[in-house]
Design a protein around this motif. Sequence first.
Motif, PDB file in Angstrom:
ATOM      1  N   VAL A 207       0.898  -1.074   0.081  1.00  0.00           N
ATOM      2  CA  VAL A 207       0.081   0.007  -0.019  1.00  0.00           C
ATOM      3  C   VAL A 207       0.962   1.257   0.114  1.00  0.00           C
ATOM      4  O   VAL A 207       1.747   1.469   0.796  1.00  0.00           O
ATOM      5  N   ARG A 208       0.860   2.048  -1.007  1.00  0.00           N
ATOM      6  CA  ARG A 208       1.808   3.321  -1.280  1.00  0.00           C
ATOM      7  C   ARG A 208       0.805   4.283  -1.379  1.00  0.00           C
ATOM      8  O   ARG A 208      -0.347   4.458  -1.651  1.00  0.00           O
ATOM      9  N   PHE A 209       1.762   5.704  -1.332  1.00  0.00           N
ATOM     10  CA  PHE A 209       0.969   6.822  -1.427  1.00  0.00           C
ATOM     11  C   PHE A 209       1.355   7.570  -2.746  1.00  0.00           C
ATOM     12  O   PHE A 209       2.574   7.242  -3.296  1.00  0.00           O
ATOM     13  N   GLY A 210       0.843   8.569  -3.491  1.00  0.00           N
ATOM     14  CA  GLY A 210       1.365   9.400  -4.197  1.00  0.00           C
ATOM     15  C   GLY A 210       0.431  10.427  -4.693  1.00  0.00           C
ATOM     16  O   GLY A 210      -0.771  10.733  -4.260  1.00  0.00           O
ATOM     17  N   ALA A 211       1.003  11.143  -5.593  1.00  0.00           N
ATOM     18  CA  ALA A 211       0.233  12.318  -5.868  1.00  0.00           C
ATOM     19  C   ALA A 211      -0.408  12.149  -7.387  1.00  0.00           C
ATOM     20  O   ALA A 211      -0.477  10.859  -7.760  1.00  0.00           O
ATOM     21  N   VAL A 212      -0.905  13.005  -8.108  1.00  0.00           N
ATOM     22  CA  VAL A 212      -1.714  12.800  -9.248  1.00  0.00           C
ATOM     23  C   VAL A 212      -0.922  13.634 -10.270  1.00  0.00           C
ATOM     24  O   VAL A 212      -0.763  14.819 -10.418  1.00  0.00           O
ATOM     25  N   MET A 232     -10.147  23.146  -9.909  1.00  0.00           N
ATOM     26  CA  MET A 232     -10.553  24.269  -9.204  1.00  0.00           C
ATOM     27  C   MET A 232     -10.596  25.754 -10.227  1.00  0.00           C
ATOM     28  O   MET A 232     -10.032  25.280 -11.474  1.00  0.00           O
ATOM     29  N   GLN A 233     -11.059  26.620  -9.714  1.00  0.00           N
ATOM     30  CA  GLN A 233     -10.882  27.811 -10.410  1.00  0.00           C
ATOM     31  C   GLN A 233      -9.343  28.070 -10.908  1.00  0.00           C
ATOM     32  O   GLN A 233      -8.560  28.259 -10.107  1.00  0.00           O
ATOM     33  N   GLY A 234      -9.061  28.136 -12.371  1.00  0.00           N
ATOM     34  CA  GLY A 234      -7.786  28.457 -12.724  1.00  0.00           C
ATOM     35  C   GLY A 234      -6.877  27.203 -12.935  1.00  0.00           C
ATOM     36  O   GLY A 234      -6.017  27.410 -13.417  1.00  0.00           O
ATOM     37  N   ALA A 235      -7.421  26.216 -12.494  1.00  0.00           N
ATOM     38  CA  ALA A 235      -6.640  24.824 -12.769  1.00  0.00           C
ATOM     39  C   ALA A 235      -7.321  23.641 -12.967  1.00  0.00           C
ATOM     40  O   ALA A 235      -8.251  23.460 -12.113  1.00  0.00           O
ATOM     41  N   CYS A 236      -7.013  22.974 -13.908  1.00  0.00           N
ATOM     42  CA  CYS A 236      -7.753  21.712 -14.364  1.00  0.00           C
ATOM     43  C   CYS A 236      -7.076  20.351 -13.986  1.00  0.00           C
ATOM     44  O   CYS A 236      -5.793  20.399 -14.514  1.00  0.00           O
ATOM     45  N   VAL A 237      -7.622  19.617 -13.600  1.00  0.00           N
ATOM     46  CA  VAL A 237      -6.825  18.172 -13.074  1.00  0.00           C
ATOM     47  C   VAL A 237      -6.755  17.025 -14.081  1.00  0.00           C
ATOM     48  O   VAL A 237      -6.255  16.416 -13.889  1.00  0.00           O
ATOM     49  N   VAL A 238      -7.676  17.181 -15.185  1.00  0.00           N
ATOM     50  CA  VAL A 238      -7.847  16.230 -16.057  1.00  0.00           C
ATOM     51  C   VAL A 238      -6.804  16.064 -16.886  1.00  0.00           C
ATOM     52  O   VAL A 238      -6.150  14.714 -17.174  1.00  0.00           O
ATOM     53  N   GLY A 239      -5.938  17.060 -17.299  1.00  0.00           N
ATOM     54  CA  GLY A 239      -4.337  16.918 -17.795  1.00  0.00           C
ATOM     55  C   GLY A 239      -3.661  15.944 -17.018  1.00  0.00           C
ATOM     56  O   GLY A 239      -3.189  14.869 -17.445  1.00  0.00           O
ATOM     57  N   PRO A 240      -3.263  16.381 -15.711  1.00  0.00           N
ATOM     58  CA  PRO A 240      -2.220  15.428 -15.175  1.00  0.00           C
ATOM     59  C   PRO A 240      -2.998  14.042 -14.671  1.00  0.00           C
ATOM     60  O   PRO A 240      -2.115  12.964 -14.633  1.00  0.00           O
ATOM     61  N   LEU A 241      -4.124  14.068 -14.565  1.00  0.00           N
ATOM     62  CA  LEU A 241      -4.958  12.560 -14.146  1.00  0.00           C
ATOM     63  C   LEU A 241      -4.787  11.848 -15.557  1.00  0.00           C
ATOM     64  O   LEU A 241      -4.548  10.609 -15.381  1.00  0.00           O
ATOM     65  N   GLU A 242      -5.157  12.350 -16.583  1.00  0.00           N
ATOM     66  CA  GLU A 242      -5.095  11.637 -17.846  1.00  0.00           C
ATOM     67  C   GLU A 242      -3.671  11.023 -18.033  1.00  0.00           C
ATOM     68  O   GLU A 242      -3.384   9.752 -18.435  1.00  0.00           O
ATOM     69  N   GLU A 243      -2.596  11.677 -17.701  1.00  0.00           N
ATOM     70  CA  GLU A 243      -1.173  11.374 -18.092  1.00  0.00           C
ATOM     71  C   GLU A 243      -1.211  10.097 -17.111  1.00  0.00           C
ATOM     72  O   GLU A 243      -0.181   9.086 -17.638  1.00  0.00           O
TER      73      GLU A 243
END
Length: 371
Positions: A207-212, A232-243
């Motif tokens: 069981v490990r931890f990490g960022a997105v 969030m306002q001004g930043a989209c999480v989809v790009g790093p999540l998709e990578e």
Amino acid sequence: GADGDGLTVEAEIRERGKPAPRTESHRVPWPEDVRVADEDGLRLALLRLASDLDLPSEAVRVLRLPLGSDAWRLPDDWRLNEVPHSRKTREKFYDDVHDAVEAALALPDPPARMRAVVVPPELNQAMDIYRAATLLELVRELALRLAVGDRQLTVRVCVQAPMGQGVFQGLPLAISGLRRTMELMDWQAEEGERFEGLVGDGPGARVRFGAVGPGVVAEDDDLIVVLAPQSMQGACVVGPLEEMVEEAEACGARTLLINPVLADIPSAAGVMQVRGRAGRMQFAQSFLDVFHFRCLYYAGKFAFPIVGALRYSLADAPFWTAFRRLEGDACAPGVVEAYDPVAVWISERPPPPEALTEVLQRKRSRDGGSA
């Protein structure tokens, strides 16, 4: 009668002016992708026929037939409107999510992208009673069970890092501080404890931890669990999540999103505007629902009263069931609160709000109430 190939329907027909009735028999084959091997399979096949005919309310009659298991039912006297939820209530959700993920992994071709939506009041980010600790308890139970179970999976639990630039860098309130709290919570993984050496980055840890984002997935990771990813306002999480998802798939790992909120938040400087929106929506819809539970409310009401619920589980109810919440005299003797099924759909995506409103209002009207 019914068998593995289809349903035989016999009808006695009486015609005016003829002395004796006649019997006609018709064969209704099951849909091509349906296999009936037991009572649960038979019920699912009948539900599929009702769904193909667009009869969600009538499908409830099939659901009520004394066939197979009744795991699709919701508990009586659940009291989801009491916050904080009881330990028993939370543990039911933990069990449900784990069972649904196990069912997905047991498929002949397990999905690479999975989604679990668990939104009782205590996990509803739009409410001031939101309890992040419940989300962390859920993922702790899920990760540890998968790590020590028969599959012995290596699970990486990820929470997105602060997004944005300069003084505008930050996180949505619902997940602010989640990563730090997750690492400090009691995993019973210290020396002499039950899961000693199982959690962390050390050798043998499963069981490990990490960022997105890119560069997070290791080659020996089996499952990536992402907690409540959201823009969030001004930043989209989809790009790093998709990578990250693409890196996981390249390594043979699967991804599970828990309570994702991937809708655009249009912002300045062209962030999350019309350009690229179709691609972001396509990515969000590429995840297979393995579990879904959320409470239903009246339009315009913030939180309470709870009108009903919507549930789907790949483990024990692979269909969307809308429930109406009953209380008081509308319940069986000795029961204070109950959830009564009012409609069933079989589809890849949840029914639209209009369909849920229609079946709940129709049921309320039949019972003599006002919509």
